[in-house]
Motif scaffolding. Structure first.
Motif, PDB file in Angstrom:
ATOM      1  N   ASN A   9     -30.368 -10.955  20.246  1.00  5.46           N
ATOM      2  CA  ASN A   9     -31.148 -10.204  21.112  1.00  5.46           C
ATOM      3  C   ASN A   9     -30.307 -10.123  22.573  1.00  5.46           C
ATOM      4  O   ASN A   9     -30.241  -9.200  23.093  1.00  5.46           O
ATOM      5  N   ASP A  10     -29.722 -11.301  22.806  1.00  2.00           N
ATOM      6  CA  ASP A  10     -28.860 -11.450  23.837  1.00  2.00           C
ATOM      7  C   ASP A  10     -27.495 -10.344  23.781  1.00  2.00           C
ATOM      8  O   ASP A  10     -27.265  -9.640  24.722  1.00  2.00           O
ATOM      9  N   MET A  11     -26.899 -10.563  22.651  1.00  2.00           N
ATOM     10  CA  MET A  11     -25.775  -9.490  22.408  1.00  2.00           C
ATOM     11  C   MET A  11     -26.280  -8.107  22.316  1.00  2.00           C
ATOM     12  O   MET A  11     -25.511  -7.210  22.622  1.00  2.00           O
ATOM     13  N   LYS A  12     -27.508  -7.880  21.786  1.00  2.00           N
ATOM     14  CA  LYS A  12     -27.957  -6.409  21.602  1.00  2.00           C
ATOM     15  C   LYS A  12     -28.174  -5.845  23.132  1.00  2.00           C
ATOM     16  O   LYS A  12     -27.745  -4.755  23.466  1.00  2.00           O
ATOM     17  N   THR A  13     -28.714  -6.704  24.037  1.00  2.00           N
ATOM     18  CA  THR A  13     -29.176  -6.189  25.364  1.00  2.00           C
ATOM     19  C   THR A  13     -27.634  -6.044  26.140  1.00  2.00           C
ATOM     20  O   THR A  13     -27.716  -4.993  26.742  1.00  2.00           O
ATOM     21  N   GLU A  14     -26.707  -6.900  25.764  1.00  2.23           N
ATOM     22  CA  GLU A  14     -25.313  -6.845  26.604  1.00  2.23           C
ATOM     23  C   GLU A  14     -24.635  -5.765  25.984  1.00  2.23           C
ATOM     24  O   GLU A  14     -24.064  -4.878  26.604  1.00  2.23           O
ATOM     25  N   LEU A  15     -24.801  -5.151  24.778  1.00  2.00           N
ATOM     26  CA  LEU A  15     -23.889  -4.193  24.266  1.00  2.00           C
ATOM     27  C   LEU A  15     -24.574  -2.731  24.602  1.00  2.00           C
ATOM     28  O   LEU A  15     -23.987  -1.888  24.869  1.00  2.00           O
ATOM     29  N   LYS A  16     -26.113  -2.894  24.787  1.00  2.00           N
ATOM     30  CA  LYS A  16     -26.749  -1.614  25.304  1.00  2.00           C
ATOM     31  C   LYS A  16     -26.269  -1.306  26.805  1.00  2.00           C
ATOM     32  O   LYS A  16     -25.927  -0.156  26.992  1.00  2.00           O
ATOM     33  N   ASP A  17     -26.066  -2.357  27.590  1.00  2.00           N
ATOM     34  CA  ASP A  17     -25.609  -2.162  28.846  1.00  2.00           C
ATOM     35  C   ASP A  17     -24.523  -1.819  28.837  1.00  2.00           C
ATOM     36  O   ASP A  17     -23.766  -0.885  29.892  1.00  2.00           O
ATOM     37  N   PHE A  18     -23.433  -2.447  27.924  1.00  2.00           N
ATOM     38  CA  PHE A  18     -22.112  -1.958  27.974  1.00  2.00           C
ATOM     39  C   PHE A  18     -21.854  -0.456  27.673  1.00  2.00           C
ATOM     40  O   PHE A  18     -21.047   0.201  28.075  1.00  2.00           O
ATOM     41  N   LEU A  19     -22.550   0.085  26.594  1.00  2.00           N
ATOM     42  CA  LEU A  19     -22.788   1.353  26.265  1.00  2.00           C
ATOM     43  C   LEU A  19     -23.108   2.404  27.286  1.00  2.00           C
ATOM     44  O   LEU A  19     -22.575   3.530  27.181  1.00  2.00           O
ATOM     45  N   GLN A  20     -24.213   1.719  27.740  1.00  2.00           N
ATOM     46  CA  GLN A  20     -24.663   2.806  29.039  1.00  2.00           C
ATOM     47  C   GLN A  20     -23.740   3.112  29.984  1.00  2.00           C
ATOM     48  O   GLN A  20     -23.910   4.123  30.610  1.00  2.00           O
ATOM     49  N   ARG A  21     -22.740   2.373  30.197  1.00  2.00           N
ATOM     50  CA  ARG A  21     -21.823   2.714  31.266  1.00  2.00           C
ATOM     51  C   ARG A  21     -20.931   3.647  30.725  1.00  2.00           C
ATOM     52  O   ARG A  21     -20.550   4.658  31.662  1.00  2.00           O
ATOM     53  N   PHE A  22     -20.586   3.746  29.494  1.00  2.00           N
ATOM     54  CA  PHE A  22     -19.847   5.066  29.035  1.00  2.00           C
ATOM     55  C   PHE A  22     -20.587   6.231  29.127  1.00  2.00           C
ATOM     56  O   PHE A  22     -20.170   7.186  29.320  1.00  2.00           O
ATOM     57  N   ALA A  23     -21.955   6.046  28.718  1.00  2.00           N
ATOM     58  CA  ALA A  23     -22.663   7.190  28.630  1.00  2.00           C
ATOM     59  C   ALA A  23     -22.743   7.861  30.094  1.00  2.00           C
ATOM     60  O   ALA A  23     -23.056   8.961  30.358  1.00  2.00           O
ATOM     61  N   ALA A  24     -22.866   6.960  31.005  1.00  2.07           N
ATOM     62  CA  ALA A  24     -23.075   7.490  32.449  1.00  2.07           C
ATOM     63  C   ALA A  24     -21.969   8.103  32.859  1.00  2.07           C
ATOM     64  O   ALA A  24     -22.050   9.063  33.934  1.00  2.07           O
ATOM     65  N   GLU A  25     -20.721   7.784  32.453  1.00  2.00           N
ATOM     66  CA  GLU A  25     -19.449   8.428  32.821  1.00  2.00           C
ATOM     67  C   GLU A  25     -19.028   9.524  31.920  1.00  2.00           C
ATOM     68  O   GLU A  25     -17.836   9.867  32.000  1.00  2.00           O
ATOM     69  N   GLY A  26     -19.767   9.610  30.785  1.00  3.32           N
ATOM     70  CA  GLY A  26     -19.394  10.713  30.041  1.00  3.32           C
ATOM     71  C   GLY A  26     -18.118  10.309  29.068  1.00  3.32           C
ATOM     72  O   GLY A  26     -17.497  11.304  28.561  1.00  3.32           O
ATOM     73  N   LYS A  27     -18.060   9.134  28.936  1.00  3.30           N
ATOM     74  CA  LYS A  27     -16.639   8.798  28.050  1.00  3.30           C
ATOM     75  C   LYS A  27     -17.182   8.261  26.667  1.00  3.30           C
ATOM     76  O   LYS A  27     -18.277   8.122  26.184  1.00  3.30           O
ATOM     77  N   VAL A  28     -16.030   8.784  25.689  1.00  4.60           N
ATOM     78  CA  VAL A  28     -16.197   8.314  24.382  1.00  4.60           C
ATOM     79  C   VAL A  28     -15.955   6.880  24.090  1.00  4.60           C
ATOM     80  O   VAL A  28     -14.996   6.394  24.745  1.00  4.60           O
ATOM     81  N   VAL A  29     -16.839   6.132  23.450  1.00  2.00           N
ATOM     82  CA  VAL A  29     -16.565   4.689  22.929  1.00  2.00           C
ATOM     83  C   VAL A  29     -15.541   4.753  21.903  1.00  2.00           C
ATOM     84  O   VAL A  29     -15.843   5.115  20.788  1.00  2.00           O
ATOM     85  N   THR A  30     -14.592   3.891  22.191  1.00  5.64           N
ATOM     86  CA  THR A  30     -13.334   3.733  21.149  1.00  5.64           C
ATOM     87  C   THR A  30     -13.545   2.392  20.397  1.00  5.64           C
ATOM     88  O   THR A  30     -14.151   1.561  21.013  1.00  5.64           O
ATOM     89  N   SER A  31     -12.565   2.317  19.214  1.00 10.30           N
ATOM     90  CA  SER A  31     -13.019   1.122  18.444  1.00 10.30           C
ATOM     91  C   SER A  31     -12.169   0.003  19.337  1.00 10.30           C
ATOM     92  O   SER A  31     -12.555  -1.301  19.141  1.00 10.30           O
TER      93      SER A  31
END
Length: 397
Positions: free
Chosen positions: A350-372
């Motif tokens: 759950n901790d990792m899931k929350t942190e990953l969600k916050d991490f991905l939301q930054r990309f969504a807010a900036e309209g960036k593609v998440v790379t490998s």
């Protein structure tokens, strides 16, 4: 004190697996490493539009262009992208004449334009009859977006003109505008969709049989085939009228037109609002010569192809992903864990899931593609934090 509601590790993993399946359904059917341009006009693929490379965005006067999944990663990293989900019969535009300052890194030798590509307002980041972005910062109403099978635009459920049925994810939808542009579809809707149907009783006229009039029973003639053809068929040759008119009525006749049979029944429906179609409805469309010609002229031949559906594309992506992944080792290991070990893993997960969600939301807010590479760095940071916790030098609040 009421017992706090908890989720088992299985529940958590199954929820995460469902989210992963949704993503793989769209992306796994497309190649993330190779540009799809050499494949020509791909039957269906995930597409993106880049606002950074075509800055004159806007439905009026803007430059509409679409790029494949691999190019969105390799050529447009850090750019503002509009996710288009999937489109049919599209060829990647990346680096062609529409991109004045960018050359495709994966397949630079593209022609200037892809003349058969079809573009819509979606390529400018707006959707629906309201022509608004998605997500819309000014719209506080929670509403699902549903894609039209024909125009492939996405519409808000509240703008469809009809109630959205249960199990909508298993049904295809055609918006009201596309229904009106292809009015013969209303006949099918009256018999196949089962919604908004009005039954119109038609008088039944008895036609005397040839034998009752004392004559011999005649074979179907070319004259009858001409009369049943579409208006404007007079004067056309046998080749243009189909197999019924080849020879003098003794050749093998084409099966009857299902559309005409449905029209003769006299059952109508209110011709307004979008139409939701039941499973396998495409297989019930008439495929006689005349109807095939009508569909081809309207650019709707794909309706006779059940493999064209988004559901077929998603199932193909899921199957491909499952073959590559094989059985989930984490799920298989659950039987070997006791309750305490499971709880420890749940908290860590759950901790990792929350942190990953916050991490991905930054990309969504900036309209960036998440790379490998971004994902790799995220998990490296997680691993580093875990080592510091194990050494007693770091404690998560």
């Amino acid at each position: 004190m009421a017992e706090e509601q908890t989720m088992s590790l299985v529940d958590v993993l199954e929820e995460n697996e469902e989210l992963e399946e949704e993503a793989s359904a769209v992306l796994a059917g497309s190649d993330s490493d190779l540009c799809s341009y050499p494949q020509g006009y791909v039957k269906r693929q995930a597409l993106y539009a880049c606002s950074t490379c075509t800055p004159a965005s806007g439905v009026a006067g803007g430059v509409a262009a679409g790029v494949c999944l691999a190019c969105s990663y390799k050529c447009h990293e850090g750019h503002e992208l509009f996710e288009l989900y999937t489109k049919r019969n599209f060829r990647c535009d990346c680096g062609n004449r529409k991109f004045t300052e960018l050359q495709c890194k994966l397949f630079p030798g593209k022609e200037d334009l892809n003349s058969q590509n079809k573009y819509s307002q979606n390529f400018f980041g707006v959707y629906c009859t309201c022509s608004r972005p998605y997500p819309d910062p000014d719209d506080q109403v929670e509403d699902e977006m549903i894609q039209c099978v024909v125009c492939e635009d996405w519409l808000h459920g509240r703008h469809l003109g009809v109630a959205v049925p249960d199990g909508v994810e298993l049904q295809e939808m055609i918006c009201e505008s596309c229904m009106n542009n292809n009015s013969f579809l209303w006949t099918y809707a009256a018999h196949l969709s089962g919604a908004g149907v009005e039954v119109k009783e038609e008088p039944i006229t008895s036609v005397p049989k040839e034998e009752e009039k004392g004559g011999d029973v005649t074979e179907p003639s070319c004259k009858r085939s001409r009369e049943e053809a579409e208006p404007g068929s007079e004067g056309r040759g046998p080749e243009e009228l189909g197999p019924d008119c080849k020879g003098q009525g003794h050749a093998e006749a084409e099966p009857g037109c299902r559309l005409k049979e449905l029209q003769a029944i006299g059952q109508n429906r209110v011709q307004s609002g979008a139409v939701f179609w039941p499973s396998a409805w495409r297989s019930k469309l008439c495929s006689c010569y005349t109807c095939k010609e009508r569909l081809s002229a309207a650019g709707l031949s794909f309706l006779l192809d059940e493999s064209d559906t988004v559901l077929a594309y998603e199932n193909k992506g899921k199957s491909s992903e499952q073959r590559l992944q094989g059985p989930d080792p984490l799920m298989s290991a659950l039987d070997n864990l006791n309750r305490v070990q499971q709880l420890e893993i749940i908290h860590g997960y759950n901790d990792m899931k929350t942190e990953l969600k916050d991490f991905l939301q930054r990309f969504a807010a900036e309209g960036k593609v998440v790379t490998s590479e971004d994902i790799r760095q995220f998990f490296e940071q997680q691993q580093s934090r875990k080592r510091r916790r194990d050494d007693g030098r770091f404690y998560s609040p």
